[in-house]
Write a protein that holds these residues in place. Structure first.
Motif, mmCIF file in Angstrom:
data_model
loop_
_atom_site.group_PDB
_atom_site.id
_atom_site.type_symbol
_atom_site.label_atom_id
_atom_site.label_comp_id
_atom_site.label_asym_id
_atom_site.label_seq_id
_atom_site.Cartn_x
_atom_site.Cartn_y
_atom_site.Cartn_z
ATOM 1 N N LEU A 6 0.839 -1.183 0.000
ATOM 2 C CA LEU A 6 0.000 0.000 0.000
ATOM 3 C C LEU A 6 0.885 1.247 0.000
ATOM 4 C CD1 LEU A 6 -2.691 -1.178 2.550
ATOM 5 C CD2 LEU A 6 -2.873 -1.083 0.075
ATOM 6 N N THR A 7 1.254 1.681 -1.179
ATOM 7 C CA THR A 7 2.126 2.838 -1.314
ATOM 8 C C THR A 7 1.458 3.889 -2.176
ATOM 9 O OG1 THR A 7 3.194 1.907 -3.260
ATOM 10 C CG2 THR A 7 4.211 1.434 -1.129
ATOM 11 N N ALA A 8 1.863 5.105 -2.023
ATOM 12 C CA ALA A 8 1.341 6.206 -2.834
ATOM 13 C C ALA A 8 2.425 7.264 -2.948
ATOM 14 C CB ALA A 8 0.097 6.796 -2.174
ATOM 15 N N PRO A 9 2.296 8.178 -3.899
ATOM 16 C CA PRO A 9 3.287 9.247 -4.008
ATOM 17 C C PRO A 9 3.454 10.005 -2.691
ATOM 18 C CG PRO A 9 1.892 9.227 -5.934
ATOM 19 C CD PRO A 9 1.324 8.225 -4.959
ATOM 20 N N ASN A 10 2.366 10.281 -2.013
ATOM 21 C CA ASN A 10 2.390 10.897 -0.695
ATOM 22 C C ASN A 10 1.249 10.276 0.087
ATOM 23 O OD1 ASN A 10 2.198 12.407 1.604
ATOM 24 N ND2 ASN A 10 2.253 14.380 0.579
ATOM 25 N N PRO A 11 1.540 9.463 1.089
ATOM 26 C CA PRO A 11 0.487 8.744 1.810
ATOM 27 C C PRO A 11 -0.548 9.657 2.445
ATOM 28 C CG PRO A 11 2.656 7.949 2.467
ATOM 29 C CD PRO A 11 2.866 9.134 1.576
ATOM 30 N N ASP A 12 -0.215 10.942 2.657
ATOM 31 C CA ASP A 12 -1.175 11.866 3.252
ATOM 32 C C ASP A 12 -2.093 12.504 2.215
ATOM 33 O OD1 ASP A 12 -0.246 11.412 5.828
ATOM 34 O OD2 ASP A 12 1.345 12.904 5.598
ATOM 35 N N ASP A 13 -1.820 12.283 0.925
ATOM 36 C CA ASP A 13 -2.664 12.842 -0.121
ATOM 37 C C ASP A 13 -4.037 12.174 -0.109
ATOM 38 O OD1 ASP A 13 -0.702 14.521 -0.988
ATOM 39 O OD2 ASP A 13 -0.178 13.355 -2.751
ATOM 40 N N HIS A 14 -5.047 12.974 -0.395
ATOM 41 C CA HIS A 14 -6.397 12.464 -0.570
ATOM 42 C C HIS A 14 -6.691 12.518 -2.058
ATOM 43 C CE1 HIS A 14 -7.503 12.372 3.697
ATOM 44 N NE2 HIS A 14 -6.677 13.376 3.797
ATOM 45 N N LEU A 15 -7.338 11.477 -2.563
ATOM 46 C CA LEU A 15 -7.590 11.385 -3.991
ATOM 47 C C LEU A 15 -9.085 11.423 -4.274
ATOM 48 C CD1 LEU A 15 -5.041 8.577 -4.889
ATOM 49 C CD2 LEU A 15 -4.753 11.049 -5.150
ATOM 50 N N ARG A 16 -9.419 11.955 -5.439
ATOM 51 C CA ARG A 16 -10.806 12.010 -5.878
ATOM 52 C C ARG A 16 -10.961 11.059 -7.067
ATOM 53 N NH1 ARG A 16 -11.525 17.325 -7.710
ATOM 54 N NH2 ARG A 16 -11.488 16.559 -9.819
ATOM 55 N N TYR A 17 -11.881 10.106 -6.936
ATOM 56 C CA TYR A 17 -12.157 9.124 -7.977
ATOM 57 C C TYR A 17 -13.552 8.581 -7.717
ATOM 58 C CZ TYR A 17 -10.795 6.013 -4.208
ATOM 59 O OH TYR A 17 -10.707 5.383 -2.993
ATOM 60 N N ASP A 18 -14.037 7.724 -8.578
ATOM 61 C CA ASP A 18 -15.373 7.155 -8.433
ATOM 62 C C ASP A 18 -15.288 5.865 -7.612
ATOM 63 O OD1 ASP A 18 -17.877 5.966 -8.699
ATOM 64 O OD2 ASP A 18 -18.096 6.556 -10.798
ATOM 65 N N PRO A 19 -15.547 5.941 -6.307
ATOM 66 C CA PRO A 19 -15.375 4.751 -5.462
ATOM 67 C C PRO A 19 -16.339 3.621 -5.807
ATOM 68 C CG PRO A 19 -16.424 6.518 -4.224
ATOM 69 C CD PRO A 19 -16.018 7.097 -5.541
ATOM 70 N N VAL A 20 -17.519 3.942 -6.314
ATOM 71 C CA VAL A 20 -18.484 2.901 -6.663
ATOM 72 C C VAL A 20 -17.938 2.064 -7.825
ATOM 73 C CG1 VAL A 20 -20.811 2.453 -7.553
ATOM 74 C CG2 VAL A 20 -20.452 4.210 -5.808
ATOM 75 N N ARG A 21 -17.406 2.726 -8.841
ATOM 76 C CA ARG A 21 -16.880 2.003 -10.007
ATOM 77 C C ARG A 21 -15.595 1.255 -9.665
ATOM 78 N NH1 ARG A 21 -21.301 1.739 -10.978
ATOM 79 N NH2 ARG A 21 -22.453 3.413 -11.925
ATOM 80 N N VAL A 22 -14.740 1.854 -8.856
ATOM 81 C CA VAL A 22 -13.512 1.162 -8.445
ATOM 82 C C VAL A 22 -13.874 -0.082 -7.648
ATOM 83 C CG1 VAL A 22 -11.462 1.327 -6.972
ATOM 84 C CG2 VAL A 22 -12.028 3.200 -8.545
ATOM 85 N N ARG A 23 -14.819 0.054 -6.734
ATOM 86 C CA ARG A 23 -15.266 -1.090 -5.928
ATOM 87 C C ARG A 23 -15.869 -2.172 -6.825
ATOM 88 N NH1 ARG A 23 -18.717 1.493 -2.743
ATOM 89 N NH2 ARG A 23 -16.989 2.451 -1.658
ATOM 90 N N GLN A 24 -16.639 -1.769 -7.846
ATOM 91 C CA GLN A 24 -17.249 -2.723 -8.765
ATOM 92 C C GLN A 24 -16.187 -3.523 -9.513
ATOM 93 O OE1 GLN A 24 -19.938 -0.836 -11.517
ATOM 94 N NE2 GLN A 24 -20.461 -2.739 -12.548
#
Length: 174
Positions: A6-24
């Motif tokens: 579980l890595t990210a460019p900056n772990p404190d960053d919050h991202l905006r995406y479509d959680p329903v579609r990602v979950r699907q």
């Protein structure tokens, strides 16, 4: 089951995406991995990297299940495709899950790719682009409750509130 990386460019960053579609998409990949792995393991790994000012999120689902032949892999994302007729009888399903998931991934600026070896397992990599979340990160964190001092930072923000109770819809302003 193992969830790692579980890595990210900056772990404190919050991202905006479509959680329903990602979950699907993720749900489809994980349920396929579990369905086609009678014994062994299913691993999920998540990573992210910056890409042209956005974050490319990559989720890999791999299993040690039955795997697929190269011929099956070539037509895997075609609608109504399963390994063969016995797959439908034995495991169920319509053969639409991967087709729909790939289309959704592409609509989110990513894709789904697959590799597989017969009798050794399969790996699916789901990618999508996410934007940085705008606004005060403190308000974006579900872990921190709102306090009067933090609510003041919302002054002037456009917020849509809904409620099915008429009394609750009557109220003041922030």
């Amino acid at each position: 089951w193992a969830i790692n990386d579980l890595t990210a460019p900056n772990p404190d960053d919050h991202l905006r995406y479509d959680p329903v579609r990602v979950r699907q998409c993720l749900s489809n990949l994980v349920s396929n991995a579990v369905k086609f792995t009678r014994e062994g393991r299913v691993d999920i790994s998540v990573s992210a990297r910056l890409h042209d000012g956005r974050t490319c999120v990559s989720i890999s689902v791999s299993d040690t299940g039955m795997g697929m032949s190269p011929e099956t892999l070539d037509r895997l994302f075609e609608a109504f495709t399963q390994a063969d007729a016995s797959t439908t009888r034995q495991f169920g399903g319509t053969g639409l899950g991967l087709t729909i998931s790939r289309r959704l991934a592409r609509l989110m600026g990513g894709d789904i790719q697959a590799t597989s070896v017969r009798d050794r397992g399969s790996a699916f990599t789901f990618t999508f682009l996410a934007d940085p979340a705008r606004g005060d990160a403190a308000f974006l964190s579900a872990e921190k409750p709102a306090t009067p001092g933090r609510v003041g930072r919302l002054r002037g923000a456009r917020v849509l509130l809904t409620d099915d109770n008429a009394i609750n819809r009557q109220g003041g302003r922030l």
